[in-house]
Every structure is written in C-alpha cells, then in structure tokens.
Design an enzyme around this catalytic site. Structure first.
Site, PDB file in Angstrom:
ATOM      1  N   ARG A   1       0.815  -1.215   0.000  1.00  0.00           N
ATOM      2  CA  ARG A   1       0.000   0.000   0.000  1.00  0.00           C
ATOM      3  C   ARG A   1       0.852   1.270   0.000  1.00  0.00           C
ATOM      4  NH1 ARG A   1      -1.737   1.354   4.746  1.00  0.00           N
ATOM      5  NH2 ARG A   1      -2.612  -0.683   5.299  1.00  0.00           N
TER       6      ARG A   1
ATOM      7  N   TYR B   1     -15.971  20.547 -11.477  1.00  0.00           N
ATOM      8  CA  TYR B   1     -16.443  19.222 -11.909  1.00  0.00           C
ATOM      9  C   TYR B   1     -17.559  18.737 -10.972  1.00  0.00           C
ATOM     10  CZ  TYR B   1     -15.832  14.168 -12.879  1.00  0.00           C
ATOM     11  OH  TYR B   1     -16.017  12.850 -13.199  1.00  0.00           O
TER      12      TYR B   1
ATOM     13  N   ASP C   1      -7.668  21.760 -10.353  1.00  0.00           N
ATOM     14  CA  ASP C   1      -7.856  20.618 -11.249  1.00  0.00           C
ATOM     15  C   ASP C   1      -7.313  21.029 -12.616  1.00  0.00           C
ATOM     16  OD1 ASP C   1      -8.885  18.762 -13.111  1.00  0.00           O
ATOM     17  OD2 ASP C   1     -10.627  18.338 -11.845  1.00  0.00           O
TER      18      ASP C   1
ATOM     19  N   LYS D   1      -7.925  10.494 -18.016  1.00  0.00           N
ATOM     20  CA  LYS D   1      -8.160  11.182 -19.285  1.00  0.00           C
ATOM     21  C   LYS D   1      -6.898  11.124 -20.150  1.00  0.00           C
ATOM     22  CE  LYS D   1     -12.090  11.864 -17.411  1.00  0.00           C
ATOM     23  NZ  LYS D   1     -12.447  12.992 -16.577  1.00  0.00           N
TER      24      LYS D   1
HETATM   25  C1  LIG Z   1     -12.996  12.972 -15.261  1.00  0.00           C
HETATM   26  C2  LIG Z   1     -12.616  14.154 -14.453  1.00  0.00           C
HETATM   27  C3  LIG Z   1     -12.386  14.034 -13.096  1.00  0.00           C
HETATM   28  C4  LIG Z   1     -12.585  12.755 -12.326  1.00  0.00           C
HETATM   29  O1  LIG Z   1     -11.779  11.697 -12.772  1.00  0.00           O
HETATM   30  P1  LIG Z   1     -12.240  10.180 -12.480  1.00  0.00           P
HETATM   31  O2  LIG Z   1     -10.993   9.405 -12.757  1.00  0.00           O
HETATM   32  O3  LIG Z   1     -13.366   9.880 -13.399  1.00  0.00           O
HETATM   33  O4  LIG Z   1     -12.650  10.104 -11.049  1.00  0.00           O
HETATM   34  C5  LIG Z   1     -12.015  15.173 -12.403  1.00  0.00           C
HETATM   35  N1  LIG Z   1     -11.861  16.347 -13.016  1.00  0.00           N
HETATM   36  C6  LIG Z   1     -12.067  16.496 -14.331  1.00  0.00           C
HETATM   37  C7  LIG Z   1     -11.887  17.837 -14.965  1.00  0.00           C
HETATM   38  C8  LIG Z   1     -12.464  15.411 -15.104  1.00  0.00           C
HETATM   39  O5  LIG Z   1     -12.675  15.568 -16.404  1.00  0.00           O
END
Ligand SMILES: *Cc1c(COP(=O)(O)O)cnc(C)c1O
Length: 406
Positions: A72, A125, A197, A222
C-alpha cells in the site's frame, strides 16, 4: 541545444500562444524518464504486484529500514510514475489514487478540517460539488462557490477561516479559463492553500505549480491514460503542502493499482504528442463549427469569444481537445435524432482517449454563483485521433438530421 526539435508537425492555429521554449526538453524527458538499472535493461518498469515485502532482518522490519515496506505504501512501478510526474509538473511529490475523484478528495482532506471554510469555483467538476456539499459539509467544512472570473468579489469572499481555494481551469462543461496566477496570489496573501484541477491542460499545456498552485490535481483517467482503459488520479504538491498530502494519502489508503499505473506510464511517453494532436484537431473542428448556422457559440479557450481567452493566451502553452458548443434552440427530439445517429462520435462520459466523444450536458450543468441560461442545448465534444474530415462529415450529417432531414 534541443531547439532544433521545437517545431514538430503539430503547428497551432494562428491565435495560439508562442511555442514554449521548455517543450523540446519535455518531449525528451517523457521518453527517457523512469528508467532504472534495476530493470535489467528493459525499457519500462515492470508491474510489481504485491502486498507483502520481506525484510532482511528483525531490525530492518522494526525500523522500517527498506525502500519499500508494504504494497500500500508503494512499489517500484508506482514510484516510477510518481517521480516522473513530480519532475514533469515541477512538484515536490506526487500521490496516485484509484480515480481522479479520489485524488481530489485526498487533496481536499489534506488541507481542511472541521470549522474551516473553502472557496470553490462555481464551474467545478460536478462530483466535486457533490463532495463539498455532502461529505465535507457533513464533517463541518463550509464551502462558498464563486464565479470563474470573480473580480473584486473574490477578495470579499474570504473569511477569517478560509483555508483553501479550489480552482478548475477551464471550467467543467462551460470552459471558462481562470486567472490562476492572479487568484493564487490573492489566496496566498490571505494564507490560503491553492488547489487546482488541471486535467484539461495537463502539465504539458499549463504549468500549474509555476503559476502558484500548491496542489495540482489531474484525472489520469483522461489524457495520461489516453486509451479509455483505466481510472487513475494524480495529485502533486509543492514542498509546503507535500508532507500533509502524503500523510493524508497514507491515512486514507486510496491507492492506485499497479496495472493501471503501468498503463499510465505508457501513456506518459506519448502524452505531449497526443494532447497537442487532439488539440490541433479540436481547433480545426471548433473553427468549422463556428461557421455552421446551427451553432450559436463555440466554447473553446483558444477561440477569442470563449470566456477567459486572454488568460489562456497569456498562461497556456497550447490547446486541449475538449470543448463545448451551444446550439441554436431545437427540440429535444431533434437533438436526439442528431446524436443517436452519429457514426463516429461515441456518446458517453470521460474523454482523453483516442476516440471522439459527444455528450449533451444541460442536464448535468449546476451553477449557483453565476448565471447560465442559454436557450439552446449545449454539447461537449472531445476530439480524438480520427480523420478530421470524417469527423466533420459525421457532425454535418447530424446537423442535417437536426433540421429534420433523414
Ligand atoms: C474525469 C474528471 C475528473 C474525475 O476523474 P475520475 O478518474 O473519473 O474520477 C475530475 N476532473 C475532471 C476535470 C475530469 O474531467
């Protein structure tokens, strides 16, 4: 030394900012990072699976005297990506979580405690809004949402107990680019931590830490993964916030699995090429969409009409492949006819893979600090690596169905 590499085949549109002098070095770094003699000459770190790590002696176990002590707490696979990401992002340290949302949760819990107040951008988000209004509120943390370009209202929104500001640029779904350096310096003057973010741009297109962000978060799901086949969260911190981010990650234990980390390391190698190419194609389609009579507005940070375009031009090193369009008002039935018949654009959540996507977003759009009352439907588009003319044709046929033609 590497300037000869400065102009690859991914030339940006005329209104893009000047190419970043640091970039060729970045491409070289991406391909050569995370190598180790420990991997016997194999180019990539292997997937280390495992919970137990055996110690050489009782003394070593009691004092935790080993580079790795328990699954972990990390293994050579996760360490390879963490180190490479920290260097790419210019951070003191990086944590990996099982999803982008888990990384955001860990980051927010590392800076807030009961009785604190957070300022969160209104275009955040959606699931982060749910986290703020749900779990954080339940644990005694108050949240105020502010518009993406708040002006003087930003300073006025601070309270004595405001400990952090949470930014997202461009904003989810509506794509407003924020004045990150400006907001960060105001937040720092008030002693608040700045979280952001940075999923849209990644460190390739926006240097969040250099702009004053203390903890930068990325949904590795992404662009980093890049193939729609994994979930991963990445949070990097500067030296001030790194100890508490690591500590919180350890306490929560919400780690990423080694298979996903290995796949993300593969994505890491080609991240620069893919995001720039996806962005180049997106810009081509964004410009084309602007000329269509069915389209009321195109919300892409690289287009002059898009909110915060000036900040993008000043601070970003290029365009990403995700943007939104507002259509002229049509019936829901017509819109469904357009979307249901698309051959190439898939309809679904997430983005950053090799395939283009479209999602209607009005039903997901929650804003409480700013107005959003467009009469036409809004679509979010992600442009992948298909041929641009094929994609335009798919959309053009869709517009034809929108107008009631078969
Ligand atoms: C998809 C996304 C997230 C969350 O990511 P996950 O891996 O789906 O939890 C957070 N911020 C943005 C801008 C996103 O596009």
């Amino acid at each position: 030394m590497l300037n000869a590499l400065a102009q690859p085949c991914t030339a940006q549109a005329a209104d893009a900012p000047a190419p970043d002098a640091r970039r060729p070095a970045t491409q070289t770094f991406l391909t050569h990072a995370a190598r180790s003699k420990a991997f016997h000459g194999f180019v990539n770190p292997p997937i280390y699976r495992g919970s137990t790590v055996l110690f050489d002696s009782m003394d070593d176990l009691v004092h935790g005297r080993a580079e790795f002590t328990y699954g972990r707490k990390g293994n050579p696979t996760t360490q390879a990506l963490e180190k490479a990401w920290s260097e790419l992002a210019g951070a003191a340290g990086t944590i990996l979580c099982g999803s982008g949302l888990a990384a955001i949760t860990t980051a927010l819990l590392s800076v807030a405690r009961a009785g604190d107040h957070l300022l969160v951008v209104d275009t955040v988000y959606g699931p982060v809004r749910a986290l703020c209004d749900g779990l954080l509120e339940r644990f005694g943390v108050a949240v105020t949402y502010f518009p993406p370009d708040p002006g003087a209202g930003f300073e006025a929104a601070f309270r004595d107990n405001t400990v952090a500001v949470y930014l997202e640029s461009p904003g989810s779904l509506t794509m407003e680019v924020q004045d990150i350096p400006g907001l960060a310096s105001i937040a720092h003057a008030r002693g608040a931590c700045v979280l952001m973010d940075n999923t849209w741009a990644t460190p390739i297109l926006f240097d969040a830490h250099a702009a004053g962000v203390d903890i930068s978060i990325e949904a590795g799901t992404k662009y980093l993964g890049g193939a729609s086949d994994l979930l991963l969260g990445v949070a990097s911190a500067n030296s001030i916030y790194w100890p508490r981010l690591l500590d919180t990650h350890r306490m929560l234990g919400c780690i990423a699995g080694p298979e996903d980390v290995f796949l993300a390391l593969r994505g890491f190698r080609t991240l620069d090429l893919r995001i720039r190419e996806s962005g180049r194609r997106a810009l081509e389609i964004a410009h084309w969409l602007r000329s269509r009579p069915e389209v009321r507005a195109v919300l892409h940070p690289a287009l002059e009409q898009s909110p915060g375009h000036g900040y993008w031009k000043r601070d970003y090193h290029g365009a990403g492949g995700l943007f939104s369009v507002i259509l002229e008002p049509v019936s829901r039935k017509s819109l469904a006819r357009m979307l249901d018949g698309l051959r190439l654009f898939g309809m679904g959540y997430s983005w950053g893979g090799f395939e283009s996507l479209v999602t209607p977003i009005d039903h997901d759009l929650v804003r409480t600090a700013m107005a959003w009352n467009q009469s036409g439907p809004t679509l979010r588009l992600y442009i992948g690596l298909e041929d641009v003319e094929d994609l335009k044709q798919d959309l053009a046929e869709g517009f034809s169905r929108l107008a009631g033609n078969p």
